[in-house]
Design a protein around this motif. Sequence first.
Motif, mmCIF file in Angstrom:
data_model
loop_
_atom_site.group_PDB
_atom_site.id
_atom_site.type_symbol
_atom_site.label_atom_id
_atom_site.label_comp_id
_atom_site.label_asym_id
_atom_site.label_seq_id
_atom_site.Cartn_x
_atom_site.Cartn_y
_atom_site.Cartn_z
ATOM 1 N N GLU A 279 30.929 55.573 53.651
ATOM 2 C CA GLU A 279 30.952 56.797 54.436
ATOM 3 C C GLU A 279 31.629 57.906 53.647
ATOM 4 O O GLU A 279 32.664 57.704 53.018
ATOM 5 N N ALA A 280 31.027 59.081 53.673
ATOM 6 C CA ALA A 280 31.551 60.216 52.922
ATOM 7 C C ALA A 280 32.647 60.929 53.701
ATOM 8 O O ALA A 280 32.614 61.017 54.927
ATOM 9 N N GLY A 281 33.605 61.458 52.953
ATOM 10 C CA GLY A 281 34.627 62.287 53.561
ATOM 11 C C GLY A 281 34.153 63.729 53.631
ATOM 12 O O GLY A 281 33.032 64.062 53.242
ATOM 13 N N PRO A 282 35.007 64.636 54.123
ATOM 14 C CA PRO A 282 34.628 66.040 54.212
ATOM 15 C C PRO A 282 34.414 66.652 52.821
ATOM 16 O O PRO A 282 35.125 66.310 51.870
ATOM 17 N N ASN A 283 33.439 67.525 52.732
ATOM 18 C CA ASN A 283 33.227 68.256 51.491
ATOM 19 C C ASN A 283 34.378 69.222 51.254
ATOM 20 O O ASN A 283 34.873 69.860 52.177
ATOM 21 N N ARG A 284 34.799 69.309 50.003
ATOM 22 C CA ARG A 284 35.845 70.250 49.623
ATOM 23 C C ARG A 284 35.236 71.375 48.798
ATOM 24 O O ARG A 284 34.311 71.144 48.017
ATOM 25 N N PRO A 285 35.720 72.599 48.974
ATOM 26 C CA PRO A 285 35.141 73.749 48.273
ATOM 27 C C PRO A 285 35.017 73.494 46.774
ATOM 28 O O PRO A 285 35.935 72.979 46.138
ATOM 29 N N GLY A 286 33.851 73.847 46.242
ATOM 30 C CA GLY A 286 33.628 73.699 44.816
ATOM 31 C C GLY A 286 33.124 72.339 44.386
ATOM 32 O O GLY A 286 32.793 72.140 43.215
ATOM 33 N N GLU A 287 33.054 71.391 45.316
ATOM 34 C CA GLU A 287 32.589 70.051 44.974
ATOM 35 C C GLU A 287 31.199 69.805 45.550
ATOM 36 O O GLU A 287 30.809 70.431 46.542
ATOM 37 N N ARG A 288 30.467 68.880 44.937
ATOM 38 C CA ARG A 288 29.115 68.561 45.392
ATOM 39 C C ARG A 288 29.046 67.162 46.001
ATOM 40 O O ARG A 288 28.005 66.507 45.979
ATOM 41 N N THR A 289 30.154 66.715 46.541
ATOM 42 C CA THR A 289 30.189 65.438 47.238
ATOM 43 C C THR A 289 30.746 65.668 48.639
ATOM 44 O O THR A 289 31.287 66.731 48.942
ATOM 45 N N GLY A 290 30.642 64.658 49.470
ATOM 46 C CA GLY A 290 31.152 64.788 50.828
ATOM 47 C C GLY A 290 30.149 65.461 51.742
ATOM 48 O O GLY A 290 29.046 65.844 51.339
#
Length: 314
Positions: A279-290
Amino acid sequence: MIVTPFTAESTAEQVVEGIDLTGRRAVVTGGASGIGVETARALAAAGADVTLAVRDRAAGERTAEDIVATTGNKQVWVAVLELTDRASVAAFTASWDGPLHLLVNNAGVMAAPLTRTPEGWELQFATNHLGHFGLTAGLHRALAQGAAETGRGSRVVSVSSAGHLRSPVDFDDPHFERRGYEPWTAYGQSKTANILFAVELTRRWQADGVTANALHPGGIRTNLQRHVSEADLDAIRRSVGAASFSWKSVEQGAATSVLLATSPLLEGVGGRYFEDCNEAGPNRPGERTGVAAYALDPEAARRLWTVSEESLAS
Protein backbone atom coordinates in the motif's frame (compact mmCIF):
# COMPACT_ATOMS: atom_id res chain seq x y z
CA MET A 1 -1.48 0.24 6.01
CA ILE A 2 -1.11 -3.07 4.17
CA VAL A 3 2.51 -4.30 4.13
CA THR A 4 3.45 -7.48 2.31
CA PRO A 5 6.65 -9.51 1.99
CA PHE A 6 6.82 -8.59 -1.71
CA THR A 7 8.70 -5.76 -3.44
CA ALA A 8 9.17 -4.03 -6.80
CA GLU A 9 11.29 -6.99 -7.90
CA SER A 10 8.64 -9.61 -7.13
CA THR A 11 6.92 -11.34 -10.03
CA ALA A 12 3.29 -12.32 -10.49
CA GLU A 13 4.29 -15.97 -10.19
CA GLN A 14 5.96 -15.34 -6.82
CA VAL A 15 3.01 -13.36 -5.50
CA VAL A 16 0.49 -16.09 -6.28
CA GLU A 17 2.66 -19.00 -5.12
CA GLY A 18 0.78 -21.23 -2.69
CA ILE A 19 -2.62 -19.67 -3.44
CA ASP A 20 -5.35 -21.96 -4.77
CA LEU A 21 -7.93 -20.30 -7.02
CA THR A 22 -9.65 -23.51 -8.10
CA GLY A 23 -13.35 -22.86 -8.62
CA ARG A 24 -12.92 -19.08 -8.90
CA ARG A 25 -13.73 -17.22 -12.10
CA ALA A 26 -11.75 -14.23 -13.30
CA VAL A 27 -11.97 -11.66 -16.09
CA VAL A 28 -8.90 -9.72 -17.23
CA THR A 29 -9.48 -6.84 -19.65
CA GLY A 30 -6.65 -6.26 -22.08
CA GLY A 31 -5.59 -9.82 -21.39
CA ALA A 32 -3.87 -10.35 -24.73
CA SER A 33 -0.98 -7.93 -24.32
CA GLY A 34 1.46 -6.45 -21.83
CA ILE A 35 0.94 -7.08 -18.16
CA GLY A 36 -2.57 -8.36 -18.88
CA VAL A 37 -1.07 -11.56 -20.29
CA GLU A 38 1.04 -12.21 -17.21
CA THR A 39 -1.82 -11.30 -14.89
CA ALA A 40 -4.04 -13.85 -16.63
CA ARG A 41 -1.24 -16.42 -16.69
CA ALA A 42 -0.65 -16.15 -12.93
CA LEU A 43 -4.37 -16.48 -12.16
CA ALA A 44 -4.65 -19.50 -14.46
CA ALA A 45 -1.55 -21.07 -12.91
CA ALA A 46 -3.26 -20.83 -9.53
CA GLY A 47 -6.26 -22.73 -10.90
CA ALA A 48 -8.69 -19.94 -11.79
CA ASP A 49 -11.10 -20.09 -14.71
CA VAL A 50 -9.90 -17.05 -16.69
CA THR A 51 -11.65 -15.04 -19.42
CA LEU A 52 -9.50 -12.74 -21.54
CA ALA A 53 -11.63 -9.73 -22.49
CA VAL A 54 -9.93 -8.37 -25.60
CA ARG A 55 -10.48 -6.19 -28.66
CA ASP A 56 -8.75 -8.61 -31.04
CA ARG A 57 -10.15 -12.12 -30.84
CA ALA A 58 -7.29 -13.64 -32.84
CA ALA A 59 -4.70 -12.15 -30.49
CA GLY A 60 -6.76 -13.36 -27.57
CA GLU A 61 -6.91 -16.89 -28.93
CA ARG A 62 -3.14 -16.98 -29.42
CA THR A 63 -2.63 -15.75 -25.86
CA ALA A 64 -5.09 -18.26 -24.45
CA GLU A 65 -3.30 -21.11 -26.22
CA ASP A 66 0.01 -19.94 -24.78
CA ILE A 67 -1.40 -19.69 -21.25
CA VAL A 68 -2.93 -23.17 -21.49
CA ALA A 69 0.39 -24.55 -22.73
CA THR A 70 2.43 -22.94 -19.95
CA THR A 71 0.06 -23.55 -17.03
CA GLY A 72 -1.73 -26.74 -17.97
CA ASN A 73 -5.03 -25.04 -17.10
CA LYS A 74 -7.48 -25.50 -19.98
CA GLN A 75 -10.08 -23.17 -18.45
CA VAL A 76 -8.91 -20.08 -20.35
CA TRP A 77 -11.47 -18.35 -22.54
CA VAL A 78 -11.63 -15.40 -24.90
CA ALA A 79 -14.41 -12.82 -25.27
CA VAL A 80 -14.49 -9.68 -27.39
CA LEU A 81 -14.72 -6.38 -25.53
CA GLU A 82 -14.35 -2.87 -26.93
CA LEU A 83 -14.43 -0.56 -23.94
CA THR A 84 -15.30 2.57 -25.93
CA ASP A 85 -18.35 0.88 -27.48
CA ARG A 86 -21.29 0.82 -25.10
CA ALA A 87 -22.98 -1.90 -27.14
CA SER A 88 -19.90 -4.11 -26.86
CA VAL A 89 -19.72 -3.61 -23.09
CA ALA A 90 -23.44 -4.35 -22.76
CA ALA A 91 -23.10 -7.48 -24.89
CA PHE A 92 -20.23 -8.75 -22.75
CA THR A 93 -22.07 -8.25 -19.46
CA ALA A 94 -25.34 -9.66 -20.84
CA SER A 95 -23.57 -12.81 -22.01
CA TRP A 96 -21.87 -13.43 -18.68
CA ASP A 97 -23.54 -16.32 -16.90
CA GLY A 98 -23.05 -17.25 -13.26
CA PRO A 99 -20.77 -15.90 -10.57
CA LEU A 100 -17.65 -13.81 -10.99
CA HIS A 101 -14.97 -13.63 -8.31
CA LEU A 102 -12.14 -11.54 -9.75
CA LEU A 103 -12.35 -8.66 -12.22
CA VAL A 104 -9.05 -7.08 -13.27
CA ASN A 105 -9.66 -3.82 -15.13
CA ASN A 106 -6.30 -3.79 -16.85
CA ALA A 107 -6.83 -2.47 -20.39
CA GLY A 108 -5.90 1.10 -21.15
CA VAL A 109 -4.49 3.75 -23.46
CA MET A 110 -1.72 6.22 -22.60
CA ALA A 111 -1.05 9.77 -23.83
CA ALA A 112 -3.05 9.35 -27.02
CA PRO A 113 -3.56 12.25 -29.41
CA LEU A 114 -6.96 13.92 -29.07
CA THR A 115 -9.55 11.40 -30.19
CA ARG A 116 -13.25 11.36 -29.46
CA THR A 117 -15.76 8.53 -29.27
CA PRO A 118 -19.08 8.84 -31.14
CA GLU A 119 -20.51 10.32 -27.93
CA GLY A 120 -17.87 13.05 -27.98
CA TRP A 121 -16.00 11.59 -25.01
CA GLU A 122 -12.24 12.02 -24.83
CA LEU A 123 -10.67 8.64 -25.65
CA GLN A 124 -8.50 8.12 -22.56
CA PHE A 125 -11.28 8.96 -20.11
CA ALA A 126 -13.71 6.85 -22.14
CA THR A 127 -11.39 3.82 -22.31
CA ASN A 128 -9.59 3.89 -19.00
CA HIS A 129 -12.54 4.91 -16.85
CA LEU A 130 -16.00 5.00 -18.43
CA GLY A 131 -15.67 1.68 -20.26
CA HIS A 132 -14.48 -0.09 -17.15
CA PHE A 133 -17.15 1.64 -15.07
CA GLY A 134 -19.87 0.31 -17.37
CA LEU A 135 -18.33 -3.14 -17.47
CA THR A 136 -18.04 -3.40 -13.70
CA ALA A 137 -21.52 -2.02 -13.08
CA GLY A 138 -22.90 -4.55 -15.53
CA LEU A 139 -21.14 -7.36 -13.67
CA HIS A 140 -22.23 -6.23 -10.19
CA ARG A 141 -24.76 -9.01 -9.78
CA ALA A 142 -22.22 -11.65 -10.87
CA LEU A 143 -19.62 -10.27 -8.45
CA ALA A 144 -22.12 -10.25 -5.59
CA GLN A 145 -23.11 -13.82 -6.49
CA GLY A 146 -19.46 -14.84 -6.44
CA ALA A 147 -18.99 -13.31 -3.00
CA ALA A 148 -22.09 -15.02 -1.62
CA GLU A 149 -21.09 -18.35 -3.12
CA THR A 150 -17.63 -18.48 -1.60
CA GLY A 151 -18.07 -16.38 1.52
CA ARG A 152 -14.63 -14.92 0.75
CA GLY A 153 -15.65 -11.80 -1.13
CA SER A 154 -15.17 -10.81 -4.75
CA ARG A 155 -12.50 -8.37 -5.87
CA VAL A 156 -12.17 -5.69 -8.51
CA VAL A 157 -8.64 -4.60 -9.41
CA SER A 158 -8.31 -1.16 -11.00
CA VAL A 159 -5.01 -0.66 -12.83
CA SER A 160 -4.15 3.00 -12.34
CA SER A 161 -0.73 4.67 -12.55
CA ALA A 162 1.64 7.10 -10.91
CA GLY A 163 0.44 9.21 -13.81
CA HIS A 164 -2.55 10.08 -11.63
CA LEU A 165 -0.25 12.59 -9.94
CA ARG A 166 -0.47 14.70 -13.09
CA SER A 167 -4.12 15.66 -12.69
CA PRO A 168 -7.27 15.34 -10.61
CA VAL A 169 -10.57 14.81 -12.42
CA ASP A 170 -11.75 18.08 -13.92
CA PHE A 171 -15.48 17.73 -13.36
CA ASP A 172 -16.19 20.98 -15.19
CA ASP A 173 -14.55 19.77 -18.41
CA PRO A 174 -13.56 16.09 -18.28
CA HIS A 175 -13.61 15.73 -22.07
CA PHE A 176 -11.54 18.81 -22.96
CA GLU A 177 -14.38 20.56 -24.71
CA ARG A 178 -13.35 24.01 -23.45
CA ARG A 179 -9.77 23.65 -22.24
CA GLY A 180 -6.81 22.88 -24.46
CA TYR A 181 -6.05 19.20 -24.84
CA GLU A 182 -2.84 17.88 -23.31
CA PRO A 183 -2.29 14.09 -23.63
CA TRP A 184 -0.56 13.57 -20.28
CA THR A 185 -3.10 15.64 -18.38
CA ALA A 186 -5.87 13.59 -19.95
CA TYR A 187 -4.05 10.38 -19.03
CA GLY A 188 -3.51 11.57 -15.46
CA GLN A 189 -7.17 12.48 -15.07
CA SER A 190 -8.25 9.03 -16.27
CA LYS A 191 -5.85 7.31 -13.86
CA THR A 192 -7.14 9.40 -10.95
CA ALA A 193 -10.61 8.26 -11.96
CA ASN A 194 -9.45 4.63 -11.67
CA ILE A 195 -8.54 5.21 -8.03
CA LEU A 196 -11.68 7.18 -7.16
CA PHE A 197 -13.73 4.39 -8.72
CA ALA A 198 -12.18 1.85 -6.34
CA VAL A 199 -12.93 4.12 -3.39
CA GLU A 200 -16.61 4.56 -4.21
CA LEU A 201 -17.20 0.99 -5.39
CA THR A 202 -15.98 -0.30 -2.05
CA ARG A 203 -18.25 2.11 -0.17
CA ARG A 204 -21.27 1.09 -2.21
CA TRP A 205 -20.69 -2.64 -2.67
CA GLN A 206 -18.77 -3.80 0.39
CA ALA A 207 -22.03 -4.92 1.98
CA ASP A 208 -22.41 -7.26 -1.01
CA GLY A 209 -18.96 -8.70 -0.35
CA VAL A 210 -17.36 -6.81 -3.25
CA THR A 211 -14.29 -4.60 -2.80
CA ALA A 212 -11.93 -2.77 -5.15
CA ASN A 213 -8.37 -1.52 -4.94
CA ALA A 214 -6.22 0.44 -7.38
CA LEU A 215 -2.53 0.20 -8.22
CA HIS A 216 0.45 1.54 -10.09
CA PRO A 217 2.14 -1.39 -11.87
CA GLY A 218 5.47 0.40 -12.34
CA GLY A 219 7.32 1.35 -15.49
CA ILE A 220 7.05 -1.46 -18.04
CA ARG A 221 7.83 -1.27 -21.75
CA THR A 222 4.66 -2.51 -23.45
CA ASN A 223 2.33 -1.57 -26.30
CA LEU A 224 0.69 0.85 -23.86
CA GLN A 225 3.43 3.33 -24.79
CA ARG A 226 2.69 3.22 -28.52
CA HIS A 227 1.78 6.93 -28.47
CA VAL A 228 4.78 7.90 -26.32
CA SER A 229 8.05 9.09 -27.87
CA GLU A 230 11.51 8.24 -26.59
CA ALA A 231 11.87 11.90 -25.61
CA ASP A 232 8.75 11.61 -23.46
CA LEU A 233 10.10 8.45 -21.82
CA ASP A 234 13.43 10.17 -21.12
CA ALA A 235 11.55 13.04 -19.50
CA ILE A 236 9.69 10.59 -17.28
CA ARG A 237 12.96 8.96 -16.24
CA ARG A 238 14.44 12.36 -15.37
CA SER A 239 11.35 13.36 -13.40
CA VAL A 240 11.69 10.37 -11.07
CA GLY A 241 15.47 10.48 -10.93
CA ALA A 242 17.40 8.52 -13.52
CA ALA A 243 19.56 6.87 -10.89
CA SER A 244 16.54 5.38 -9.13
CA PHE A 245 14.55 4.44 -12.24
CA SER A 246 14.55 1.03 -13.87
CA TRP A 247 12.08 -0.71 -16.14
CA LYS A 248 10.21 -3.67 -14.74
CA SER A 249 9.68 -6.87 -16.64
CA VAL A 250 6.09 -7.67 -17.57
CA GLU A 251 6.14 -10.42 -14.94
CA GLN A 252 7.11 -7.86 -12.30
CA GLY A 253 4.63 -5.34 -13.69
CA ALA A 254 1.77 -7.80 -13.23
CA ALA A 255 2.71 -8.61 -9.63
CA THR A 256 0.76 -5.87 -7.88
CA SER A 257 -2.39 -6.61 -9.89
CA VAL A 258 -2.15 -10.28 -8.97
CA LEU A 259 -1.46 -9.41 -5.33
CA LEU A 260 -4.65 -7.33 -5.13
CA ALA A 261 -6.64 -10.09 -6.81
CA THR A 262 -5.40 -12.97 -4.66
CA SER A 263 -3.57 -12.10 -1.44
CA PRO A 264 -5.25 -13.16 1.83
CA LEU A 265 -3.95 -9.87 3.25
CA LEU A 266 -6.48 -8.04 1.07
CA GLU A 267 -9.53 -9.99 2.24
CA GLY A 268 -12.28 -7.43 2.83
CA VAL A 269 -9.91 -4.52 2.14
CA GLY A 270 -10.89 -1.90 -0.43
CA GLY A 271 -10.61 1.69 -1.53
CA ARG A 272 -6.81 1.79 -1.38
CA TYR A 273 -3.90 2.39 -3.75
CA PHE A 274 -0.83 0.16 -4.04
CA GLU A 275 2.57 0.30 -5.72
CA ASP A 276 5.40 -2.24 -5.75
CA CYS A 277 3.16 -4.82 -4.02
CA ASN A 278 2.50 -2.65 -0.96
CA GLU A 279 0.00 0.00 0.00
CA ALA A 280 1.29 3.43 -0.96
CA GLY A 281 1.65 6.29 1.46
CA PRO A 282 0.68 9.90 0.72
CA ASN A 283 2.45 11.60 -2.16
CA ARG A 284 4.96 14.22 -1.09
CA PRO A 285 5.60 17.37 -3.16
CA GLY A 286 8.23 16.85 -5.82
CA GLU A 287 8.05 13.06 -5.71
CA ARG A 288 6.51 10.65 -8.23
CA THR A 289 5.51 7.98 -5.74
CA GLY A 290 2.62 7.68 -3.33
CA VAL A 291 -1.00 8.60 -3.79
CA ALA A 292 -2.46 12.09 -4.23
CA ALA A 293 -5.00 13.14 -1.62
CA TYR A 294 -7.47 14.09 -4.36
CA ALA A 295 -7.43 10.52 -5.67
CA LEU A 296 -8.76 9.17 -2.36
CA ASP A 297 -11.23 12.01 -1.70
CA PRO A 298 -14.59 10.38 -0.88
CA GLU A 299 -16.61 13.34 -2.10
CA ALA A 300 -14.84 13.34 -5.46
CA ALA A 301 -15.37 9.58 -5.63
CA ARG A 302 -19.12 9.96 -5.08
CA ARG A 303 -19.32 12.74 -7.66
CA LEU A 304 -17.41 10.70 -10.23
CA TRP A 305 -19.75 7.75 -9.78
CA THR A 306 -22.79 9.96 -10.35
CA VAL A 307 -21.27 11.65 -13.39
CA SER A 308 -20.29 8.28 -14.84
CA GLU A 309 -23.77 6.84 -14.39
CA GLU A 310 -25.29 9.89 -16.03
CA SER A 311 -22.84 9.74 -18.94
CA LEU A 312 -23.57 6.10 -19.68
CA ALA A 313 -27.32 6.62 -19.37
CA SER A 314 -27.44 9.52 -21.81
